[in-house]
Design a protein around this motif. Structure first.
Motif, PDB file in Angstrom:
ATOM      1  N   SER A  68      44.552  33.226  38.231  1.00  0.00           N
ATOM      2  CA  SER A  68      44.391  33.547  39.606  1.00  0.00           C
ATOM      3  C   SER A  68      44.575  35.166  39.922  1.00  0.00           C
ATOM      4  CB  SER A  68      45.472  32.577  40.627  1.00  0.00           C
ATOM      5  OG  SER A  68      46.698  33.124  40.464  1.00  0.00           O
ATOM      6  N   TYR A  69      45.863  35.528  38.974  1.00  0.00           N
ATOM      7  CA  TYR A  69      46.170  36.911  38.971  1.00  0.00           C
ATOM      8  C   TYR A  69      45.216  37.759  38.337  1.00  0.00           C
ATOM      9  CZ  TYR A  69      50.784  35.800  39.600  1.00  0.00           C
ATOM     10  OH  TYR A  69      52.162  35.379  40.027  1.00  0.00           O
ATOM     11  N   ASN A  70      44.521  37.332  37.203  1.00  0.00           N
ATOM     12  CA  ASN A  70      43.149  37.982  36.725  1.00  0.00           C
ATOM     13  C   ASN A  70      42.079  37.922  37.689  1.00  0.00           C
ATOM     14  OD1 ASN A  70      45.116  38.038  34.295  1.00  0.00           O
ATOM     15  ND2 ASN A  70      43.988  36.276  33.261  1.00  0.00           N
ATOM     16  N   TRP A  71      41.737  36.674  38.110  1.00  0.00           N
ATOM     17  CA  TRP A  71      40.527  36.851  39.115  1.00  0.00           C
ATOM     18  C   TRP A  71      40.755  37.730  40.084  1.00  0.00           C
ATOM     19  CZ3 TRP A  71      39.012  35.883  44.241  1.00  0.00           C
ATOM     20  CH2 TRP A  71      37.768  35.829  44.417  1.00  0.00           C
ATOM     21  N   MET A  72      42.195  37.846  40.784  1.00  0.00           N
ATOM     22  CA  MET A  72      42.154  38.895  41.947  1.00  0.00           C
ATOM     23  C   MET A  72      41.944  40.295  41.487  1.00  0.00           C
ATOM     24  SD  MET A  72      45.110  36.803  43.974  1.00  0.00           S
ATOM     25  CE  MET A  72      45.530  38.003  45.239  1.00  0.00           C
ATOM     26  N   GLN A  73      42.765  40.572  40.192  1.00  0.00           N
ATOM     27  CA  GLN A  73      42.520  41.846  39.683  1.00  0.00           C
ATOM     28  C   GLN A  73      41.242  42.388  39.423  1.00  0.00           C
ATOM     29  OE1 GLN A  73      45.203  41.740  36.496  1.00  0.00           O
ATOM     30  NE2 GLN A  73      47.032  41.597  37.747  1.00  0.00           N
ATOM     31  N   ASP A  74      40.302  41.438  39.052  1.00  0.00           N
ATOM     32  CA  ASP A  74      38.808  41.644  38.814  1.00  0.00           C
ATOM     33  C   ASP A  74      38.247  42.119  40.160  1.00  0.00           C
ATOM     34  OD1 ASP A  74      39.258  41.257  35.863  1.00  0.00           O
ATOM     35  OD2 ASP A  74      38.136  39.237  36.434  1.00  0.00           O
TER      36      ASP A  74
END
Length: 270
Positions: A68-74
Motif C-alpha cells: 500500500s505504501y508503494n502504491w501511494m508513493q507511485d
C-alpha cells in the motif's frame, strides 16, 4: 489572524509563543508544536509512544502495508508538490509521511495533526534528527476545528486515518476534511475493511465503546467518499486472516478477512 506574544523564534521556525485573536481564540506553541484547547476526551485510547502497534505484526500483514505504501508513493510521484500544502491527521496508529520521508518534496509545506501532543513530539524528534529541513507545522488538536485556513490544502493523506477517526466518532472523516481543501484538492489513502467481519466488529465495540459500528465497512466508506470526491485511481491491495497478538488489531478475529483498499480521489467542483 493570530498575534504572537512571548515568542521564541529564528528566521524560519517558531519554538514557543502565545497565539491570540481579537475574536477570543487562543493557542500556544510549545517546543515547536501548536497546542489548541481541544484536548482528547476519549477514555478508551492512549498515545502509543512505544509503538506497540507494530509489535508481532505477521509477515503477510507487513507485506500488505508495504504494497500500500508503494502504491501511494507511485501516485504521489505523478504530481509536482513544490510549494503545495500536504495534510495528514490521526497519526497515532500509522504515519504515512514519516515512512515516505526519503521521497518527499522538501519544497512542499506539511501539516501533521494528532490529538496527542506526545505523539507529535515523538515524531518531530525523529524527523528533526534527520536534518532534512522540511517545512512542517505540527498541531495537537482532538477536534476537526483546526486552526487552518479554509481552502488551503492541496493533498490530504488518509492512511488508516478514516478508520482511526471512527474509533471515537460516528462520522466520515472524508466529509469533514473537505472545507480545508482547495477546489482541485486530492486525497490519497488506504482504507482497512473487513469481509464478513461480524465477530471482529463486535470485539471492536467491546474494546472501544465509542466506536462506530460501520467502521471497516468498504461500501459505506465508498458511498461517503464519492459524495464529495471523484475517484481517480484505486486498487485492492490484498487481505490477511491473521493479524498477530498486537495492540493494533486486538479486536480482529483470526480467520476473518481484513483487506486494504488504496485510492486516489479529487474533490468535486461545486
Amino acid at each position: 489572524e493570530l498575534y504572537l506574544q512571548n515568542t521564541e523564534l529564528n528566521q524560519r521556525y517558531v519554538f514557543h509563543s502565545d497565539l491570540n485573536c481579537d475574536c477570543g481564540y487562543h493557542a500556544q506553541i510549545q517546543d515547536g508544536i501548536l497546542l489548541t484547547s481541544n484536548k482528547n476526551q476519549s477514555k478508551y485510547d492512549r498515545p502509543d509512544l512505544t509503538r506497540e502497534y507494530y509489535k508481532d505484526i505477521p509477515a503477510d500483514l507487513t507485506s500488505l502495508f508495504q504494497k500500500s505504501y508503494n502504491w501511494m508513493q507511485d501516485q504521489m510521484q505523478i504530481d509536482n508538490w513544490n510549494n503545495k500544502v500536504i495534510l495528514e491527521t490521526h497519526i497515532n496508529a500509522y504515519f504515512y509521511l514519516q515512512v515516505a520521508l526519503d521521497r518527499l518534496d522538501k519544497n512542499a509545506k506539511y501539516i501533521i495533526i494528532d490529538k496527542y501532543p506526545e505523539m507529535l513530539k515523538l515524531y518531530k524528534g525523529l524527523i528533526d534528527s534527520t536534518d532534512s529541513n522540511f517545512n512542517i507545522l505540527y498541531i495537537a488538536d482532538a477536534s476537526l476545528d483546526f486552526p487552518i485556513r479554509k481552502n488551503s490544502v492541496d493533498l490530504f493523506i488518509d492512511y488508516f486515518s478514516s478508520n482511526e477517526y471512527q474509533f471515537s466518532n460516528h462520522h466520515w472523516l472524508v466529509h469533514l476534511i473537505t472545507p480545508y481543501m482547495k477546489k482541485d484538492g486530492l486525497t490519497l489513502g488506504t482504507y482497512f475493511y473487513f469481509h464478513k467481519g461480524k465477530k471482529s466488529i463486535q470485539n471492536l465495540l467491546n474494546y472501544y465503546p465509542e466506536a462506530y459500528e460501520q467502521n471497516f465497512n468498504l461500501p459505506l466508506f465508498l458511498n461517503a467518499l464519492q459524495q464529495d470526491w471523484s475517484i481517480l485511481n484505486q486498487t485492492n491491495i490484498g487481505f490477511t486472516t491473521q493479524t498477530g497478538t498486537n495492540w493494533a488489531f486486538n479486536y480482529h478475529v483470526d480467520g476473518e478477512e481484513m483487506h486494504l483498499f488504496s485510492y486516489l480521489a479529487r474533490l468535486k467542483l461545486k
